[in-house]
Design a protein around this motif. Structure first.
Motif, PDB file in Angstrom:
ATOM      1  N   ALA A   1       0.904  -1.194   0.071  1.00 42.30           N
ATOM      2  CA  ALA A   1       0.024  -0.074   0.086  1.00 42.30           C
ATOM      3  C   ALA A   1       0.819   1.059  -0.007  1.00 42.30           C
ATOM      4  CB  ALA A   1      -1.052  -0.070   1.225  1.00 42.30           C
ATOM      5  N   GLY A   2       2.085   1.189   0.581  1.00 41.95           N
ATOM      6  CA  GLY A   2       2.854   2.372   0.552  1.00 41.95           C
ATOM      7  C   GLY A   2       3.061   2.929  -0.855  1.00 41.95           C
ATOM      8  N   ARG A   3       3.119   2.133  -1.984  1.00 36.00           N
ATOM      9  CA  ARG A   3       3.207   2.693  -3.199  1.00 36.00           C
ATOM     10  C   ARG A   3       2.147   3.732  -3.512  1.00 36.00           C
ATOM     11  NH1 ARG A   3       4.194  -3.488  -5.332  1.00 36.00           N
ATOM     12  NH2 ARG A   3       6.497  -3.583  -4.778  1.00 36.00           N
ATOM     13  N   CYS A   4       1.117   3.909  -3.061  1.00 39.06           N
ATOM     14  CA  CYS A   4       0.050   4.859  -3.192  1.00 39.06           C
ATOM     15  C   CYS A   4       0.787   6.268  -2.929  1.00 39.06           C
ATOM     16  CB  CYS A   4      -1.051   4.474  -2.198  1.00 39.06           C
ATOM     17  SG  CYS A   4      -2.294   3.392  -2.632  1.00 39.06           S
ATOM     18  N   ALA A   5       1.640   6.236  -2.034  1.00 37.76           N
ATOM     19  CA  ALA A   5       2.223   7.423  -1.824  1.00 37.76           C
ATOM     20  C   ALA A   5       3.044   8.279  -2.852  1.00 37.76           C
ATOM     21  CB  ALA A   5       3.253   7.494  -0.717  1.00 37.76           C
ATOM     22  N   VAL A   6       3.744   7.353  -3.875  1.00 42.01           N
ATOM     23  CA  VAL A   6       4.221   8.009  -5.029  1.00 42.01           C
ATOM     24  C   VAL A   6       3.368   8.128  -6.100  1.00 42.01           C
ATOM     25  CG1 VAL A   6       6.583   7.046  -4.352  1.00 42.01           C
ATOM     26  CG2 VAL A   6       5.111   5.519  -5.765  1.00 42.01           C
ATOM     27  N   LEU A   7       2.232   7.469  -6.062  1.00 46.55           N
ATOM     28  CA  LEU A   7       1.157   7.565  -6.982  1.00 46.55           C
ATOM     29  C   LEU A   7       0.394   8.771  -6.608  1.00 46.55           C
ATOM     30  CD1 LEU A   7      -0.381   3.892  -7.399  1.00 46.55           C
ATOM     31  CD2 LEU A   7       1.486   4.971  -8.943  1.00 46.55           C
ATOM     32  N   LEU A   8       0.280   9.393  -5.542  1.00 51.03           N
ATOM     33  CA  LEU A   8      -0.514  10.199  -5.095  1.00 51.03           C
ATOM     34  C   LEU A   8      -0.435  11.522  -5.866  1.00 51.03           C
ATOM     35  CD1 LEU A   8      -2.930  10.707  -2.972  1.00 51.03           C
ATOM     36  CD2 LEU A   8      -1.114  11.699  -1.621  1.00 51.03           C
ATOM     37  N   PRO A   9       0.957  11.923  -6.206  1.00 51.17           N
ATOM     38  CA  PRO A   9       1.059  13.561  -6.841  1.00 51.17           C
ATOM     39  C   PRO A   9       0.258  13.470  -8.122  1.00 51.17           C
ATOM     40  CG  PRO A   9       2.935  12.743  -5.615  1.00 51.17           C
ATOM     41  CD  PRO A   9       2.104  11.837  -5.544  1.00 51.17           C
TER      42      PRO A   9
ATOM     43  N   THR B   1      11.133   6.440  -8.310  1.00 55.15           N
ATOM     44  CA  THR B   1      10.425   6.125  -7.187  1.00 55.15           C
ATOM     45  C   THR B   1      11.240   4.895  -6.481  1.00 55.15           C
ATOM     46  OG1 THR B   1       8.872   4.426  -8.041  1.00 55.15           O
ATOM     47  CG2 THR B   1       8.444   6.901  -7.989  1.00 55.15           C
ATOM     48  N   ARG B   2      11.266   4.626  -5.045  1.00 55.40           N
ATOM     49  CA  ARG B   2      11.838   3.689  -4.537  1.00 55.40           C
ATOM     50  C   ARG B   2      10.670   2.549  -4.515  1.00 55.40           C
ATOM     51  NH1 ARG B   2      16.084   3.160  -1.298  1.00 55.40           N
ATOM     52  NH2 ARG B   2      15.747   0.940  -1.896  1.00 55.40           N
ATOM     53  N   THR B   3      10.933   1.216  -4.572  1.00 56.57           N
ATOM     54  CA  THR B   3      10.208  -0.015  -5.057  1.00 56.57           C
ATOM     55  C   THR B   3       8.905   0.002  -3.804  1.00 56.57           C
ATOM     56  OG1 THR B   3      11.709  -1.455  -4.128  1.00 56.57           O
ATOM     57  CG2 THR B   3      11.589  -0.911  -6.230  1.00 56.57           C
ATOM     58  N   HIS B   4       9.298   0.230  -2.780  1.00 53.54           N
ATOM     59  CA  HIS B   4       7.996   0.191  -1.708  1.00 53.54           C
ATOM     60  C   HIS B   4       7.261   1.741  -1.388  1.00 53.54           C
ATOM     61  CE1 HIS B   4      10.385  -3.569  -0.584  1.00 53.54           C
ATOM     62  NE2 HIS B   4       9.570  -3.760  -1.438  1.00 53.54           N
ATOM     63  N   GLY B   5       7.721   2.571  -2.182  1.00 57.02           N
ATOM     64  CA  GLY B   5       6.977   3.851  -2.068  1.00 57.02           C
ATOM     65  C   GLY B   5       7.511   4.797  -1.032  1.00 57.02           C
ATOM     66  N   GLN B   6       8.786   4.371  -0.404  1.00 60.86           N
ATOM     67  CA  GLN B   6       9.252   5.335   0.490  1.00 60.86           C
ATOM     68  C   GLN B   6       9.976   6.354   0.272  1.00 60.86           C
ATOM     69  OE1 GLN B   6      10.391   2.402  -0.923  1.00 60.86           O
ATOM     70  NE2 GLN B   6      12.351   1.761  -0.123  1.00 60.86           N
ATOM     71  N   ALA B   7      10.119   6.866  -1.427  1.00 58.77           N
ATOM     72  CA  ALA B   7      10.656   8.068  -2.051  1.00 58.77           C
ATOM     73  C   ALA B   7      10.343   8.249  -3.138  1.00 58.77           C
ATOM     74  CB  ALA B   7      12.266   7.896  -1.784  1.00 58.77           C
ATOM     75  N   ILE B   8      10.238   9.477  -3.561  1.00 59.19           N
ATOM     76  CA  ILE B   8       9.951   9.929  -5.110  1.00 59.19           C
ATOM     77  C   ILE B   8      10.879  11.248  -5.407  1.00 59.19           C
ATOM     78  CG2 ILE B   8       7.982  11.311  -4.189  1.00 59.19           C
ATOM     79  CD1 ILE B   8       6.809  11.015  -6.813  1.00 59.19           C
ATOM     80  N   ILE B   9      11.569  10.926  -6.472  1.00 54.48           N
ATOM     81  CA  ILE B   9      12.457  12.180  -6.959  1.00 54.48           C
ATOM     82  C   ILE B   9      12.042  12.557  -8.128  1.00 54.48           C
ATOM     83  CG2 ILE B   9      14.866  12.661  -7.256  1.00 54.48           C
ATOM     84  CD1 ILE B   9      14.234   9.719  -5.350  1.00 54.48           C
ATOM     85  N   TRP B  10      11.208  13.603  -8.212  1.00 59.54           N
ATOM     86  CA  TRP B  10      10.711  14.215  -9.519  1.00 59.54           C
ATOM     87  C   TRP B  10      11.772  14.860 -10.500  1.00 59.54           C
ATOM     88  CZ3 TRP B  10       5.370  13.492  -9.804  1.00 59.54           C
ATOM     89  CH2 TRP B  10       4.940  13.942 -11.120  1.00 59.54           C
ATOM     90  N   PHE B  11      11.685  14.499 -11.762  1.00 62.13           N
ATOM     91  CA  PHE B  11      12.810  15.147 -12.654  1.00 62.13           C
ATOM     92  C   PHE B  11      12.076  15.720 -14.006  1.00 62.13           C
ATOM     93  CE2 PHE B  11      12.683  10.331 -13.596  1.00 62.13           C
ATOM     94  CZ  PHE B  11      12.066  10.404 -14.674  1.00 62.13           C
ATOM     95  N   ALA B  12      10.598  15.366 -13.921  1.00 59.37           N
ATOM     96  CA  ALA B  12       9.923  16.010 -15.163  1.00 59.37           C
ATOM     97  C   ALA B  12       9.922  17.654 -15.031  1.00 59.37           C
ATOM     98  CB  ALA B  12       8.649  15.391 -15.216  1.00 59.37           C
TER      99      ALA B  12
END
Length: 311
Positions: free
Chosen positions: A94-102, A300-311
């Motif tokens: 479920a932690g992957r929702c954190a990188v999908l949310l934005p 993104t990290r595989t379990h949703g623990q980090a997102i690094i935006w580059f776009a």
């Protein structure tokens, strides 16, 4: 790539810094001719470390000590082989929702979510979880999904989800103790916080079960997508799923999903889908690529623990 090389790579890039137990175990397996010979009797897609280690844990075998793991695996290979033949790495994080949310929060609301490779459907509830990006908190309740966000302003609200459905070759049921036990076995040994998160997310899903359909991501996707309400924005998404799909079927899936109305959100390893160009990954650890309609946006990290935006 040989099976030995796959296990060595897993130790160096996936487990290192995340699970000392699995780093040590994968490295030992990469040098264990007897266990490698057993693994090589399986189809290539069934030789992966997460599947072997998850099955041994599911059967209550030892993973902390490589020597004990060797003895258990060799001595109980018939049972292990049977489970590996029927199970898949359906890590439902479920932690992957954190990188999908934005991405989800920025799309036209309300949303109709359709997850490919949904497992038990825990990632179909981004509107029901709480999030913490540093000091920025969104939503309420449990679980609270923590994510380090770089280069992107976290959203101010959760999305408005009016329909949710999942497609999977073997959907899991959060009301079935054996299915939840399998999801638990797939969580790495040191990650107690992920076990607590699994239980909390499973409670959310059990309170309002999603529509989960047993089917193929190419053949059965259009019919399920057609059930989404017309007034909502259809979002077909998947995270760490397509690496298990043969390349020709990935290409067929991409063609099908591009032909659907709405949007396509993918979160996969960088070599799974073709991109014209990607920036250098932020470190040696394994990162996924978050993309919208085929355009890469972030690491993104595989379990949703980090997102690094580059776009």
């Amino acid at each position: 790539m040989t099976t030995a090389a796959k296990y060595a790579q897993f130790a160096a890039y996936e487990a290192r810094g995340a699970s000392p137990t699995y780093e040590r175990l994968a490295l030992a397996v990469s040098r264990d001719d007897e266990v490698l010979a057993l693994l090589d009797t399986l189809p290539p897609i069934k030789r992966q470390p997460n599947l072997l280690f998850g099955v041994v844990r599911f059967l209550a075998g030892p993973v902390e000590d490589p020597a004990a793991f060797h003895d258990y695996t060799v001595g109980n290979w018939a049972a292990i082989e049977a489970e590996m033949g029927t199970r898949a790495t359906q890590t439902n994080e479920a932690g992957r929702c954190a990188v999908l949310l934005p991405v989800l929060a920025a799309l036209p609301q309300p949303l109709a979510l359709l997850e490919v490779g949904a497992s038990a459907g825990l990632c179909l509830y981004p509107d029901r979880y709480a999030y913490r990006y540093g000091d920025h908190v969104i939503g309420s309740g449990e679980p609270v999904l923590e994510c380090a966000a770089t280069g992107v302003v976290p959203p101010t609200r959760v999305p408005d989800v009016v329909w949710r459905a999942g497609l999977d070759l073997n959907p899991l049921d959060v009301a079935d103790p054996a299915d939840v036990a399998w999801l638990d076995a797939l969580i790495w040994p040191e990650h107690a916080y992920r076990r607590a998160r699994l239980r909390a997310a499973a409670a959310v899903a059990a309170a309002e079960p999603p529509l989960l359909v047993r089917g193929d991501l190419v053949d059965d996707l259009p019919a399920l997508a057609a059930q989404a309400p017309a007034h909502a924005t259809l979002v077909v998404f998947h995270t760490s799923v397509l690496y298990q799909v043969p390349i020709p079927r990935r290409e067929a899936f991409a063609e099908v999903v591009r032909g659907l109305p709405g949007h396509w959100v993918s979160n996969e390893a960088p070599d799974v889908l073709p991109y014209d160009a990607l920036p250098k990954p932020p470190g040696a650890a394994l990162h996924n690529v978050l993309a919208l309609d085929g355009t890469p946006l972030a690491w993104t990290r595989t379990h949703g623990q980090a997102i690094i935006w580059f776009a």
